[in-house]
Motif scaffolding. Structure first.
Motif, mmCIF file in Angstrom:
data_model
loop_
_atom_site.group_PDB
_atom_site.id
_atom_site.type_symbol
_atom_site.label_atom_id
_atom_site.label_comp_id
_atom_site.label_asym_id
_atom_site.label_seq_id
_atom_site.Cartn_x
_atom_site.Cartn_y
_atom_site.Cartn_z
ATOM 1 N N ASP A 4 0.859 -1.181 0.000
ATOM 2 C CA ASP A 4 0.000 0.000 0.000
ATOM 3 C C ASP A 4 0.896 1.232 0.000
ATOM 4 O OD1 ASP A 4 0.921 0.217 2.674
ATOM 5 O OD2 ASP A 4 -0.834 -0.837 3.447
ATOM 6 N N LEU A 5 0.289 2.396 0.120
ATOM 7 C CA LEU A 5 1.069 3.637 0.065
ATOM 8 C C LEU A 5 2.160 3.673 1.130
ATOM 9 C CD1 LEU A 5 1.608 6.529 -0.916
ATOM 10 C CD2 LEU A 5 -0.288 7.292 0.547
ATOM 11 N N GLY A 6 1.824 3.263 2.344
ATOM 12 C CA GLY A 6 2.778 3.331 3.435
ATOM 13 C C GLY A 6 3.912 2.341 3.335
ATOM 14 N N GLY A 13 -2.326 -1.400 -7.493
ATOM 15 C CA GLY A 13 -3.594 -0.837 -7.947
ATOM 16 C C GLY A 13 -4.806 -1.557 -7.417
ATOM 17 N N TYR A 14 -4.600 -2.427 -6.432
ATOM 18 C CA TYR A 14 -5.735 -3.109 -5.797
ATOM 19 C C TYR A 14 -5.497 -3.141 -4.294
ATOM 20 C CZ TYR A 14 -3.090 -7.440 -4.843
ATOM 21 O OH TYR A 14 -2.197 -8.373 -4.356
ATOM 22 N N VAL A 15 -6.540 -3.327 -3.526
ATOM 23 C CA VAL A 15 -6.410 -3.430 -2.080
ATOM 24 C C VAL A 15 -5.899 -4.825 -1.746
ATOM 25 C CG1 VAL A 15 -7.615 -3.383 0.133
ATOM 26 C CG2 VAL A 15 -8.207 -1.734 -1.652
ATOM 27 N N THR A 16 -4.739 -4.894 -1.145
ATOM 28 C CA THR A 16 -4.108 -6.172 -0.832
ATOM 29 C C THR A 16 -4.528 -6.644 0.560
ATOM 30 O OG1 THR A 16 -2.156 -5.191 0.217
ATOM 31 C CG2 THR A 16 -2.111 -5.450 -2.192
ATOM 32 N N PRO A 17 -4.388 -7.947 0.842
ATOM 33 C CA PRO A 17 -4.642 -8.414 2.206
ATOM 34 C C PRO A 17 -3.689 -7.755 3.190
ATOM 35 C CG PRO A 17 -4.547 -10.265 0.672
ATOM 36 C CD PRO A 17 -4.056 -9.055 -0.071
ATOM 37 N N SER A 18 -4.140 -7.630 4.425
ATOM 38 C CA SER A 18 -3.295 -7.112 5.491
ATOM 39 C C SER A 18 -2.957 -8.259 6.421
ATOM 40 C CB SER A 18 -4.020 -6.001 6.258
ATOM 41 O OG SER A 18 -3.226 -5.518 7.316
ATOM 42 N N GLY A 19 -1.696 -8.637 6.448
ATOM 43 C CA GLY A 19 -1.283 -9.740 7.298
ATOM 44 C C GLY A 19 -1.759 -11.082 6.783
ATOM 45 N N LEU A 20 -1.966 -12.010 7.713
ATOM 46 C CA LEU A 20 -2.286 -13.397 7.352
ATOM 47 C C LEU A 20 -3.683 -13.801 7.800
ATOM 48 C CD1 LEU A 20 1.159 -14.942 8.303
ATOM 49 C CD2 LEU A 20 0.275 -14.558 6.004
ATOM 50 N N GLY A 21 -4.614 -12.849 7.810
ATOM 51 C CA GLY A 21 -5.977 -13.138 8.212
ATOM 52 C C GLY A 21 -6.801 -13.747 7.094
ATOM 53 N N PRO A 22 -8.122 -13.750 7.246
ATOM 54 C CA PRO A 22 -9.005 -14.395 6.269
ATOM 55 C C PRO A 22 -8.831 -13.901 4.835
ATOM 56 C CG PRO A 22 -10.206 -13.914 8.276
ATOM 57 C CD PRO A 22 -8.862 -13.277 8.441
ATOM 58 N N ASP A 23 -8.519 -12.598 4.655
ATOM 59 C CA ASP A 23 -8.358 -12.077 3.290
ATOM 60 C C ASP A 23 -7.259 -12.807 2.524
ATOM 61 O OD1 ASP A 23 -10.360 -10.170 3.158
ATOM 62 O OD2 ASP A 23 -9.114 -8.599 4.013
ATOM 63 N N ALA A 24 -6.224 -13.268 3.230
ATOM 64 C CA ALA A 24 -5.097 -13.902 2.560
ATOM 65 C C ALA A 24 -5.427 -15.301 2.051
ATOM 66 C CB ALA A 24 -3.892 -13.970 3.498
ATOM 67 N N LEU A 39 -10.418 -10.369 -2.494
ATOM 68 C CA LEU A 39 -9.709 -9.183 -2.955
ATOM 69 C C LEU A 39 -9.138 -9.368 -4.352
ATOM 70 C CD1 LEU A 39 -7.865 -8.094 0.328
ATOM 71 C CD2 LEU A 39 -9.985 -7.172 -0.641
ATOM 72 N N ALA A 40 -8.752 -10.606 -4.691
ATOM 73 C CA ALA A 40 -8.253 -10.885 -6.046
ATOM 74 C C ALA A 40 -9.369 -10.747 -7.071
ATOM 75 C CB ALA A 40 -7.654 -12.286 -6.097
#
Length: 403
Positions: A187-189, A228-239, A244-245
């Motif tokens: 992400d940006l940061g 250009g897309y919102v990536t998962p944060s850490g190793l939670g359910p999104d990963a 998100l893909a």
């Protein structure tokens, strides 16, 4: 109730395997992970842009206008009209795939400066909580660094954690173009880290661009770091899901369609997909030929390199269509190899792209170490990435035969 319990078990299995492999740092990430709000809509200012009829004609809707139509629209504009649009709607113009590259760079500098000033104002606002002010200081510093002379920002969207894409090289005249699609926590940061730079999209892209120049100094190349897309944060359910893909893949296809309008047409860009980014690339793959190929394309095939991959959402390359050539690698110390390669009930990302029966062309990543070491100087992986990006397939190093 039984299905919910099974889902929690699977999430624990995926995250737990990664945590065990990556020890304390990954455990801390997993504990802090939260479900991310995906961004699928056009940037701020788009509604006002569509409703603005002061130009004597309709402005193309950023939500529905194809990059080819956008390119035609911007080509028709008089210089004064274009300048006015850039000043009035920098976020819209700067994120409009198909718009001229130089125009996007200029618009994004304006948008970045405005975001920096907003962040500085929040940092100075003593009515805000100290932690909010500290976050504003961090945002202002991140944005300020992107305003350094010579940086070419292809896209910038300040919403959420921040979306950002940057270019190395002359993208408009390059003979060979590479697009880096990063994974979790991009992400940006975290786009351009001074400490451990190869963990960040900018650091990876710089390393690839420099290696291309080392291998073939006379070839005009460009590299795009695409967050250009919102990536998962850490190793939670999104990963461990494709949510998100699924939202990021259309944005990747749109990027490629925009590059088709603004770059040389001899060959489509090569894609380099790290970690969860390989899920995005796998989801987009069946439509990539239509998005990326042009009538003058002399190859017809898009190189798609996956590394440190948890899977591509499929069981083999036959499910990705016949318009991509998949290359895959994973080093022995990459913790991702301990994550279960399966898909059950929407959890997991399918088969291992480096397995013998997946159908990918396996390449060596000798001398690289860990999940973020693939772009380190002197590694087979960096050498191979540059060789593929250059189209020098005869120079690609294959892994040693298995005993």
């Amino acid at each position: 109730m039984r299905r919910r319990r099974w889902k929690h078990v699977l999430i624990g299995a995926f995250a737990g395997a990664a945590v065990l492999a990556d020890a304390g740092a990954a455990a801390a990430q997993a504990a802090a992970a939260t479900e991310q709000l995906a961004i699928s809509t056009p940037p701020a200012g788009s509604a006002a842009w569509v409703e603005d009829h002061s130009y004597g004609h309709d402005l193309p809707d950023p939500a529905t206008t194809a990059p080819a139509a956008a390119a035609a629209f911007f080509d028709r504009l008089a210089p004064a009209e274009l300048d006015r649009l850039v000043e009035a709607y920098p976020l819209v113009v700067g994120n409009f795939d198909g718009a001229p590259l130089a125009v996007r760079y200029r618009a994004n500098r304006i948008a970045l400066a405005e975001e920096r000033d907003r962040a500085r104002a929040r940092a100075a606002d003593h009515t805000l909580a100290p932690e909010q002010r500290a976050l504003a200081v961090s945002r202002a510093n991140d944005v300020q660094s992107l305003l350094a002379p010579g940086r070419q920002i292809l896209a910038f969207d300040p919403r959420g954690r921040g979306l950002l894409s940057e270019v190395w090289g002359d993208l408009g005249s390059a003979d060979r173009v590479a697009v880096l699609v990063p994974g979790s926590d991009a992400d940006l940061g975290h786009f351009d880290q001074a400490v451990e730079p190869l963990r960040s999209p900018a650091g990876m892209a710089r390393a690839l661009y420099q290696e291309e120049h080392r291998q073939s100094p006379g070839t005009r190349t460009a590299v795009v770091a695409w967050t250009g897309y919102v990536t998962p944060s850490g190793l939670g359910p999104d990963a461990v899901t494709s949510r998100l893909a699924d939202i990021g893949a259309p944005r990747l296809r749109r990027l490629l369609a925009g590059l088709k309008e603004t770059t040389r047409p001899e060959a489509p860009p090569a894609l380099f997909c790290h970690s969860y980014g390989s899920v995005v690339c796998g989801t987009a793959a069946p439509d990539i030929p239509r998005a990326a190929a042009s009538p003058a394309d002399t190859t017809g095939i898009t190189d798609l390199v996956v590394f440190g991959s948890p899977g591509m959402g499929v069981e083999g390359t036959s499910e990705l269509g016949d318009g991509v050539h998949v290359w895959a690698t994973r080093n022995e110390s990459d913790w991702i190899g301990n994550v279960p390669y399966l898909e059950v009930g929407g959890l997991g990302h399918g088969a291992d792209p480096t397995s013998l029966d997946f159908g990918s062309e396996r390449i060596s990543s000798a001398r690289s170490a860990g999940h973020n070491g693939y772009f380190a100087t002197g590694t087979d992986s960096l050498h191979n990435f540059a060789a593929v990006a250059l189209g020098a397939y005869q120079d690609v190093v294959r892994p040693a035969p298995e005993a």
